[in-house]
Design an enzyme around this catalytic site. Structure first.
Site, short mmCIF file in Angstrom:
data_model
loop_
_atom_site.label_atom_id
_atom_site.label_comp_id
_atom_site.label_asym_id
_atom_site.label_seq_id
_atom_site.Cartn_x
_atom_site.Cartn_y
_atom_site.Cartn_z
N LYS A 69 -0.75 4.92 4.47
CA LYS A 69 -1.59 3.94 5.19
C LYS A 69 -1.07 3.77 6.61
O LYS A 69 0.12 3.52 6.82
CB LYS A 69 -1.64 2.61 4.45
CG LYS A 69 -2.64 1.63 5.08
CD LYS A 69 -2.96 0.48 4.15
CE LYS A 69 -3.93 -0.50 4.78
NZ LYS A 69 -5.21 0.13 5.16
N HIS B 167 0.84 -1.19 0.00
CA HIS B 167 0.00 0.00 0.00
C HIS B 167 0.87 1.25 0.00
O HIS B 167 2.09 1.18 0.22
CB HIS B 167 -0.92 0.03 1.23
CG HIS B 167 -2.14 -0.81 1.09
ND1 HIS B 167 -2.15 -2.16 1.34
CD2 HIS B 167 -3.41 -0.50 0.71
CE1 HIS B 167 -3.37 -2.65 1.14
NE2 HIS B 167 -4.15 -1.66 0.75
#
Length: 259
Positions: free
Chosen positions: A151, A147
């Site tokens: 995040k 990600h």
């Protein structure tokens, strides 16, 4: 439908756009730091948040904030009796507490680690693949996810849900390991590894590996729009299910209950 959005970062803005495109009215956007939110409140100031949501006339709420704020938001919003959809991850250790609160106050919450229709189909594909491969002990299984650097949690809630589904059908894997190994992995351990880099919207891969070959299953998100649109659809379906009596208030629900 009149919708309130709690957490007005990139996902909150995307949810706002998807809600408007679907013909809904966003009556409040709330965030502790976003300057363009209709309500900027101090972190932990739940009284201000509750009063603003009540005054907005919201018929449903979508919460996409931060793991550090999500439990306070749930605790104050659930008793309002307004259908609540939560996309923030990192609070599974508090789920029993939230379920108890829902029963006590009659509030209804729908949560998912990922609202993308594609990801929820991927869950089912992975579970079926793990069931098929379980009969072939020469194949080991592991998962990996990547990600963007913004995040806040690792591994992702989606990766943990994938791991849970593998454990459900595996006769050999009984423990999830999310940290780095500093010794030889044990056969019963399922490794879930993570990478945080750049602007990656989200990639999840499951490996079935043997001495002879490797099978890889991958879901790769192109943008966050699928997540945002799924969250809006989930709120609409949750309200419809409650209004029709198909679902009862005072409980926590998931994607399988609505789709």
């Amino acid at each position: 439908m009149k919708i309130g959005i709690i957490g007005y970062g990139q996902m909150g803005h995307m949810i706002h756009s998807c809600a408007k495109a679907a013909g809904h009215e966003v009556v409040i956007t709330a965030d502790p730091v976003a300057k363009d939110a209709s309500l900027t409140f101090s972190l932990g100031d739940t009284k201000t948040l509750v009063a603003a949501v009540r005054g907005s006339g919201a018929e449903g709420i979508i919460e996409f904030s931060h793991p550090s704020a999500v439990i306070d938001n749930i605790r104050c919003l659930l008793p309002l009796g307004i259908p609540l959809v939560v996309g923030t991850t990192g609070w599974t250790d508090k789920e029993t507490e939230v379920a108890d609160l829902a029963r006590q106050c009659g509030g209804t919450l729908m949560r998912s680690a990922n609202f993308s229709v594609g990801v929820n189909m991927f869950y089912r594909i992975v579970e079926e693949a793990a069931r098929l491969m379980d009969g072939y002990p020469e194949y080991d299984v592991a998962t990996w996810e990547a990600h963007h650097v913004r995040k806040a949690d690792s591994p992702s809630g989606t990766a943990l849900e994938i791991a849970r589904r593998i454990l459900n059908v595996s006769s050999s894997k009984t423990e999830v390991v999310v940290d780095a190994f500093h010794e030889k992995p044990q056969p019963h351990q399922l490794h879930v590894s993570s990478t945080r880099s750049g602007s990656v919207p989200g990639t999840h891969t499951v490996f079935f590996d043997s001495p002879a070959d490797t099978i890889e299953l991958t879901h790769r998100a192109r943008s966050r729009e699928g997540f945002a649109s799924g969250a809006v659809q989930s709120l609409v379906r949750l309200k419809e299910a409650l209004d029709s009596g198909r679902l009862s208030p005072g409980a926590i629900y998931g994607m399988a209950d609505l789709f």
